[in-house]
Design a protein around this motif. Structure first.
Motif, PDB file in Angstrom:
ATOM      1  N   GLU A 122       0.847  -1.200   0.066  1.00 20.63           N
ATOM      2  CA  GLU A 122       0.089   0.097   0.031  1.00 20.63           C
ATOM      3  C   GLU A 122       0.750   1.147  -0.076  1.00 20.63           C
ATOM      4  N   ALA A 123       2.100   1.247   0.721  1.00 23.13           N
ATOM      5  CA  ALA A 123       3.015   2.368   0.739  1.00 23.13           C
ATOM      6  C   ALA A 123       3.510   2.559  -0.657  1.00 23.13           C
ATOM      7  N   ALA A 124       3.748   1.461  -1.597  1.00 22.43           N
ATOM      8  CA  ALA A 124       4.441   1.512  -2.819  1.00 22.43           C
ATOM      9  C   ALA A 124       3.495   2.387  -3.709  1.00 22.43           C
ATOM     10  N   LEU A 125       2.037   1.850  -3.454  1.00 20.09           N
ATOM     11  CA  LEU A 125       1.162   2.431  -4.445  1.00 20.09           C
ATOM     12  C   LEU A 125       0.714   3.815  -3.759  1.00 20.09           C
ATOM     13  N   ALA A 126       0.990   4.022  -2.660  1.00 15.90           N
ATOM     14  CA  ALA A 126       0.352   5.550  -2.164  1.00 15.90           C
ATOM     15  C   ALA A 126       0.997   6.689  -2.998  1.00 15.90           C
ATOM     16  N   PRO A 127       2.107   6.994  -3.505  1.00 21.32           N
ATOM     17  CA  PRO A 127       2.419   8.012  -4.416  1.00 21.32           C
ATOM     18  C   PRO A 127       1.662   8.286  -5.550  1.00 21.32           C
ATOM     19  N   ILE A 128       1.264   7.028  -6.002  1.00 18.00           N
ATOM     20  CA  ILE A 128       0.410   6.929  -7.379  1.00 18.00           C
ATOM     21  C   ILE A 128      -1.192   7.178  -7.080  1.00 18.00           C
ATOM     22  N   PHE A 129      -1.488   6.306  -6.184  1.00 21.84           N
ATOM     23  CA  PHE A 129      -3.250   6.241  -5.900  1.00 21.84           C
ATOM     24  C   PHE A 129      -3.685   7.105  -4.858  1.00 21.84           C
ATOM     25  N   GLY A 130      -2.758   7.473  -4.080  1.00 20.42           N
ATOM     26  CA  GLY A 130      -3.296   8.118  -2.876  1.00 20.42           C
ATOM     27  C   GLY A 130      -2.893   6.991  -1.717  1.00 20.42           C
ATOM     28  N   GLU A 131      -3.138   7.658  -0.525  1.00 21.16           N
ATOM     29  CA  GLU A 131      -3.120   6.620   0.681  1.00 21.16           C
ATOM     30  C   GLU A 131      -4.181   6.696   1.427  1.00 21.16           C
ATOM     31  N   GLU A 132      -4.502   5.782   2.084  1.00 24.57           N
ATOM     32  CA  GLU A 132      -5.888   5.296   3.072  1.00 24.57           C
ATOM     33  C   GLU A 132      -5.822   6.190   4.129  1.00 24.57           C
ATOM     34  N   ALA A 133      -6.736   6.838   4.526  1.00 24.75           N
ATOM     35  CA  ALA A 133      -6.789   7.882   5.713  1.00 24.75           C
ATOM     36  C   ALA A 133      -6.727   6.896   7.043  1.00 24.75           C
ATOM     37  N   PRO A 134      -6.030   7.620   7.952  1.00 26.99           N
ATOM     38  CA  PRO A 134      -5.933   6.798   9.454  1.00 26.99           C
ATOM     39  C   PRO A 134      -7.215   6.390   9.692  1.00 26.99           C
ATOM     40  N   GLN A 135      -7.174   5.160  10.452  1.00 27.65           N
ATOM     41  CA  GLN A 135      -8.279   4.539  10.878  1.00 27.65           C
ATOM     42  C   GLN A 135      -8.650   5.028  12.333  1.00 27.65           C
ATOM     43  N   ASP A 136     -10.074   5.072  12.507  1.00 29.91           N
ATOM     44  CA  ASP A 136     -10.461   5.345  13.843  1.00 29.91           C
ATOM     45  C   ASP A 136     -11.934   4.495  14.170  1.00 29.91           C
ATOM     46  N   PHE A 190     -14.685  19.077   1.212  1.00 33.67           N
ATOM     47  CA  PHE A 190     -13.712  18.521   0.298  1.00 33.67           C
ATOM     48  C   PHE A 190     -12.285  18.379   0.584  1.00 33.67           C
ATOM     49  N   HIS A 191     -11.641  17.478   0.486  1.00 31.34           N
ATOM     50  CA  HIS A 191     -10.398  17.282   0.837  1.00 31.34           C
ATOM     51  C   HIS A 191      -9.156  17.369  -0.270  1.00 31.34           C
ATOM     52  N   GLY A 192      -9.813  17.263  -1.651  1.00 29.23           N
ATOM     53  CA  GLY A 192      -8.869  17.397  -2.852  1.00 29.23           C
ATOM     54  C   GLY A 192      -8.667  16.156  -3.429  1.00 29.23           C
ATOM     55  N   THR A 193      -7.903  16.170  -4.507  1.00 25.59           N
ATOM     56  CA  THR A 193      -7.835  15.222  -5.450  1.00 25.59           C
ATOM     57  C   THR A 193      -6.747  14.410  -5.301  1.00 25.59           C
ATOM     58  N   THR A 194      -6.476  13.173  -5.982  1.00 24.99           N
ATOM     59  CA  THR A 194      -5.483  12.416  -5.854  1.00 24.99           C
ATOM     60  C   THR A 194      -4.319  12.641  -6.975  1.00 24.99           C
ATOM     61  N   GLY A 195      -4.802  13.330  -7.931  1.00 21.15           N
ATOM     62  CA  GLY A 195      -3.830  13.577  -9.183  1.00 21.15           C
ATOM     63  C   GLY A 195      -3.713  12.468 -10.273  1.00 21.15           C
ATOM     64  N   LEU A 196      -4.701  11.845 -10.356  1.00 17.98           N
ATOM     65  CA  LEU A 196      -4.835  10.894 -11.527  1.00 17.98           C
ATOM     66  C   LEU A 196      -4.934  11.518 -12.956  1.00 17.98           C
ATOM     67  N   ALA A 197      -5.812  12.767 -12.850  1.00 14.23           N
ATOM     68  CA  ALA A 197      -6.068  13.551 -13.871  1.00 14.23           C
ATOM     69  C   ALA A 197      -4.843  14.739 -14.332  1.00 14.23           C
TER      70      ALA A 197
END
Lengths: 192, 437
Positions: free
Chosen positions: B225-239, B303-310
């Protein structure tokens, strides 16, 4: 801003390019002018497609070109051959292209070199490219995607080159050279 | 016009092409045939469940009602970790809500109508993606075969010195070995851009366990997941603390207001009913190859923003484009039809490749009738087995044993081809034996 409607012009140029190439290659002699016109129409079509909508425009323009070629080929299905010569009998040496006579052990060794070994070397190459890209400031995303994209590109190219390399020694030399070059690059950019 | 390779290079190229083709032909044929069929994935889903509610659009309030209805159905079990709302699209005009354990179609009011039943489409997708094997092995194998299409394309170009001159030379009506060679070469040449595009993207997807895994292992301590985070974004911390279900309405309203040209087609709820829950909307961008952009929202729709795929890095845009470029869902039905035609052509290229080798053996005086029978049985068996499973879906239903049926039917067609060969041989040798007696 380029008008989106220009994608149709890109498609039309792609169709025209293929049609011109069909005319050119159907002539008994070389038709350099028609050839150039055909390739130029295709190239301009792709450039316009790219200008209109980037990668999407290029992909769609390419579909126009391939679709036209397939349609022209489909026409040939209904054409009767002018004269039919029997298929040329084959000499022993060319019939199996060297596959049938290969001993199992040698074939397995070739498979191991062009398959798993070439894959490992390709992964090393891609990892070195990642380190180089990140060191050059391209960023993590570009570096990681470079690995995802380079492995499936480098592996088949390397596998093909290995398969047409005659001796086992040269095959091993080639894989070693690529692996050492990758490791050297990784060391050079500070990956290790 | 020729590519100008030396005669020896051409000979070696042909040898490499033959060797690769023979090693890969069976699974490659299966992958190409199923890949052609799966282009219509959405259409197959509609065909499988023709009575599911359809709509061209759904109101945000109905989406929220649908989410709450599905979550309330699951009150008897642990809350799903992810909830996906498929919004109606041109290709699949349905609203379907999927949790970790089940999926439901809802109507335009958000009321649950029926469970989703698309087991045949899923079987077909799994057959193409991973040959019905566990994902890590199956996807890697399919990815490797994608890479081998690239190698076959390169070796095919090298092996064909008159590639352009002969580009339109198709003697299809000859009904002999020459026609088979012409079909193979002409279709292969003209589908080359398509073959390279789908094989490279397919290999990228399939070899992810190898290439992504090694990046994770070498740079992220084994964390994929950490390897993919720079590309597809990361999961928000769980609570895990409990909270009222997140509200998708303001998020969808914001999308419509701020990004009117973007078509939302998935609403994803992460960790619903927890304090750490958040919403992602996947929006389709017209005239783009990317599958979409991720729009992130908090539980109240902020709204928190976009990942940047576009509009992010080239790597992100490239990674986001592989799926659509591979499956041909970036231009509606016309592009899908083109992909089906080219996919059929590529399937024919694989099939004819092995027949060319068999024909060469026969012309050399070393026929291989058993191999020919097995290959003929396999080539006809794959579509027959696919149709058999589809018929089973229609006659037996969603629970039909598709995997067993497919592989069983395929084995049967190969066996029948071998039996026919044996019968033909016995028939041919019969009179001679009779005379001898």
């Amino acid at each position: 801003m380029v008008s989106p409607e220009l994608i149709w012009l890109a498609g039309a140029l792609a169709v025209m390019g293929i049609a011109l190439l069909r005319m050119s290659w159907g002539r008994p002699g070389r038709a350099a002018g028609l050839n150039a016109l055909g390739w130029a129409a295709l190239a301009i079509g792709v450039v316009i497609g790219g200008a209109v909508a980037g990668a999407w425009g290029i992909a769609v323009t390419s579909l126009f070109a391939v679709g036209t070629a397939i349609a022209i080929l489909a026409k040939a299905v209904f054409e009767h051959p002018r004269r039919q010569r029997p298929a040329r009998p084959l000499r022993e040496t060319e019939a199996l292209n060297g596959v049938g006579g290969t001993r199992i052990g040698q074939a397995l060794a070739t498979f191991a070199i062009a398959g798993p070994l070439a894959l490992v070397v390709s992964v090393l190459f891609a990892l070195a490219a990642r380190l180089a890209l990140i060191a050059a400031g391209a960023g993590e995303a570009n570096g990681n995607v470079a690995v995802l994209g380079l492995v499936p590109l480098v592996w088949p190219i390397l596998a093909f080159v290995l398969l047409i390399t005659q001796t086992r020694g040269k095959q091993l030399l080639l894989t070693s050279a690529v692996a050492i070059a990758a490791l050297a690059l990784a060391v050079l950019v500070g990956g290790f | 016009m020729s590519l100008g390779f030396a005669k020896e290079t051409v000979r070696k190229g042909l040898a490499a092409h033959t060797a690769l083709g023979l090693v890969c032909c069976a699974l490659l044929y299966l992958i190409c045939a199923t890949g052609t069929a799966i282009v219509l994935y959405e259409e197959w889903q509609r065909f499988e469940q023709r009575d599911a509610p359809e709509m061209t659009a759904i109101e945000p309030a109905a989406v929220q009602r649908g989410i709450e209805n599905v979550l309330s159905v699951e009150n008897d079990r642990a809350t799903t970790t992810h909830l996906f709302v498929h919004m109606p699209t041109d290709a699949l005009p349905r609203t379907t809500i999927t949790t970790d354990t089940q999926a439901f179609h809802v109507d335009a009011d958000g009321t649950i109508v029926m469970p989703e039943e698309n087991a045949w489409s899923e079987f077909l997708l799994a057959l193409h993606y991973r040959l019905n094997l566990p994902a890590i092995y199956g996807m890697t194998l399919v990815g490797a075969f994608g890479a081998m299409i690239v190698a076959l394309s390169i070796s095919g170009i090298v092996a064909h010195p008159r590639i352009f001159r002969d580009a339109f030379r198709l003697r299809a009506r000859r009904r002999d070995a020459v026609a088979t060679v012409d079909w193979h070469n002409r279709l292969a040449v003209w589908t080359l851009p398509f073959a390279l595009a789908i094989s490279l993207t397919g290999a990228m997807i399939g070899l992810f366990y190898v290439s992504g895994g090694i990046v994770a292992e070498t740079a992220y301590g084994g964390d994929s997941e950490a390897a993919l985070a720079p590309i597809f974004g990361e999961e928000a911390p769980q609570d895990p603390a409990s909270a009222p279900v997140a509200d998708a309405r303001p998020a969808l309203a914001h999308m419509a207001r701020a990004y009117p040209e973007v078509e939302p087609y998935y609403v994803i709820l992460h960790d619903p009913r927890t304090a750490g829950q958040h919403i992602q909307i996947v929006g389709e961008h017209p005239r783009r190859l990317i599958f979409g952009e991720y729009y992130a929202y908090g539980p109240d729709g902020e709204f928190h923003g976009t990942t940047g795929l576009a509009d992010g890095t080239i790597g992100q845009q490239l990674a986001a484009s592989t799926y659509n470029l591979h499956f041909g869902n970036y231009g509606g039905l016309p592009v899908k039809i083109a992909y089906i035609a080219f996919g059929l052509a590529l399937t024919a290229v694989v099939a004819t490749g092995t027949f060319i080798w068999l024909n060469k053996r026969a012309r050399q005086g070393r026929p291989a009738p058993r191999t020919r029978a097995v290959w003929s049985g396999f080539v006809s068996g794959v579509p027959i087995a696919l149709v058999t499973t589809l018929l089973a879906r229609l006659l037996i239903g969603n629970g039909a044993p598709f995997v067993a049926l497919f592989w069983g039917t395929l084995a049967l067609t190969v066996a029948v081809a071998l039996l026919r060969l044996r019968r033909d041989r016995e028939a041919a040798s019969g009179p001679a034996l009779a005379l001898a007696e």
